[in-house]
Design an enzyme around this catalytic site. Structure first.
Site, short mmCIF file in Angstrom:
data_model
loop_
_atom_site.label_atom_id
_atom_site.label_comp_id
_atom_site.label_asym_id
_atom_site.label_seq_id
_atom_site.Cartn_x
_atom_site.Cartn_y
_atom_site.Cartn_z
N ARG A 295 16.56 34.03 -11.55
CA ARG A 295 16.47 34.15 -10.26
C ARG A 295 15.35 35.50 -10.26
NH1 ARG A 295 17.41 30.06 -8.57
NH2 ARG A 295 18.99 29.33 -7.31
N HIS B 292 8.45 28.94 -8.52
CA HIS B 292 9.97 28.41 -8.41
C HIS B 292 9.50 26.75 -8.52
CE1 HIS B 292 14.09 29.35 -6.82
NE2 HIS B 292 13.92 28.54 -7.63
C1 GLV Z 1 16.77 26.20 -8.49
O1 GLV Z 1 16.27 27.48 -8.31
C2 GLV Z 1 17.82 25.82 -8.91
O2 GLV Z 1 18.91 26.77 -8.67
O3 GLV Z 1 18.05 24.64 -8.95
#
Ligand code: GLV
Length: 318
Positions: A231, A279
Site C-alpha cells: 500500500r 495499482h
Molecule cells: C489490491 O490492492 C488488493 O488489495 O487486492
C-alpha cells in the site's frame, strides 16, 4: 447452500462485469448502489445482507440491520478497518485467490529481473545503436528480501528462489518456507542487511505503515532496488528521493501511492529512477469470473446463517 432466494447487496462502485459474473452463480441477487446507506429507502435498508466493497466502503453501514458480511474485493482490507467503518459485529472477508499470487509473482519477477539485468540501459544502448551490454552478475549472488509471507509472498519467494536468487522473507510471526531464509520483526535489521532488492507485499496495519523509510533503506546494499506492491502508506514518500540521490537506492518501482492517482505535479512522475505502475500489479488478469464463485459462496453462507470464508482478523489487521 441456497443461492436461489433473493439476496440484497449494497455496493458503491462494483463494475457491471462483476455483477454479471455473480449472477451466473447467484441469479437472484438484487443490487443496490449507494455511497451512503442513508441514501437508501427504509425497505431497502432492511433487506441488505452484504456489502461488496472495492476502494472506499459505503458510509453509515450501521443503518443496515441485517448486514451480515462486508466483502472486500481485493487482498488488502486496510480501508475497511478504519474505526467506525464496519460495525464491530459484522464479519469482513477479503479475496484470497490463487491468481492474485500468480499475477503478483509475475509483477515482482518482471521488475526484479528488469532491475537485475539493467533493462533500461539496454533500451538506451539500442537507441544509440550500441552493441553489447554489461555483465549483470550471477543471479545466485543477488539477495531479494520479501516483506510479507502470506499466500502471495510465499509464492513470490518460491518463484524467485527457483530462478536462483537468494531469497529472504519477513513476516509478523516466524514462518518456514522451503528455500527461503525466514525472519520475524525481531530480526528486521538482519533481514535487511545487504538486500539488493526489497519487495513490500505487506498488509497495511499500524505496525507496517511507514516501514519503507530512510532507516530501512540504510541497511540495504548500496544501489538496492525497491518494489512496493503493498500500500502507498508503507512508504515514507519524503525519504525516497534522498535515498535515490545518495545512491543508497538504485531505483524504485511503485504500484501503490498514498494518493492514487498522484497529482500531475508529483515529483515521482518526473523522476526517471522511479517507475509508477498504477495499482495494476495483481489486477492484470484477476477477472470477475475468478472471484465470483468465492463471493457467491460467501453470500450463500451468510444467507444460510453460516460464517463466511477468508475472514479478516480485525486484531491483526488483515
Ligand atoms: C489490491 O490492492 C488488493 O488489495 O487486492
Amino acid at each position: 447452500l441456497s443461492l436461489a432466494a433473493e439476496i440484497h447487496i449494497l455496493t458503491c462502485n462494483l463494475p457491471l462485469s462483476y455483477i454479471a459474473a455473480l449472477r451466473t452463480q447467484a441469479p437472484n441477487i438484487v443490487v443496490h448502489r449507494a455511497t451512503d446507506a442513508g441514501e437508501l429507502g427504509e425497505e431497502a435498508r432492511k433487506t441488505i445482507l452484504a456489502a461488496l466493497v472495492w476502494g472506499m466502503p459505503p458510509h453509515r453501514l450501521h443503518l443496515l440491520p441485517k448486514l451480515a458480511l462486508v466483502q472486500g474485493m481485493g487482498a488488502g482490507v486496510d480501508r475497511l478497518l478504519t474505526p467506525g467503518t464496519v460495525p464491530e459485529h459484522v464479519p469482513i472477508a477479503r479475496i484470497s485467490n490463487e491468481l492474485q499470487g500468480v499475477a503478483m509473482t509475475e509483477y515482482v519477477l518482471l521488475h526484479v529481473l528488469r532491475q537485475h539485468r539493467s533493462l533500461q540501459a539496454a533500451f538506451d544502448r539500442h537507441q544509440r545503436r550500441e552493441w553489447g551490454g554489461p555483465d549483470s552478475g550471477y543471479v545466485g549472488t543477488r539477495v531479494i528480501g520479501v516483506m510479507g509471507l502470506g499466500e502471495i509472498g510465499r509464492r513470490v519467494c518460491r518463484s524467485a528462489a527457483a530462478i536462483g536468487f537468494q531469497v529472504r522473507g519477513l513476516s509478523r510471526t516466524q514462518k518456514a518456507v522451503e528455500g527461503v531464509q525466514c525472519f520475524d520483526p525481531g530480526s528486521f535489521d538482519r533481514f535487511l542487511e545487504g538486500c539488493q532488492h526489497l519487495v513490500c507485499l505487506l498488509p497495511l496495519t499500524p505496525e507496517t505503515g511507514g516501514i519503507l523509510n530512510s532507516r530501512t533503506f540504510d541497511r540495504l546494499a548500496m544501489g538496492a532496488f525497491l518494489i512496493n506492491a503493498g500500500r502507498g502508506a508503507h512508504l515514507v514518500e519524503a525519504d525516497l528521493i534522498p535515498a535515490l540521490d545518495s545512491g543508497r537506492l538504485g531505483g524504485a518501482t511503485l504500484d501503490v501511492l498514498v494518493d492514487e492517482p498522484p497529482p500531475a505535479g508529483h515529483t515521482f512522475w518526473s523522476d526517471s529512477r522511479i517507475l509508477l505502475t498504477g495499482h495494476s500489479a495483481a489486477a492484470s488478469y484477476l477477472a470477475a469470473e475468478d472471484v465470483a464463485p468465492q463471493i457467491a459462496g460467501n453470500l450463500g453462507r451468510v444467507a444460510a446463517g453460516l460464517v463466511p470464508r477468508d475472514l479478516v482478523d480485525r486484531r491483526k489487521g488483515y
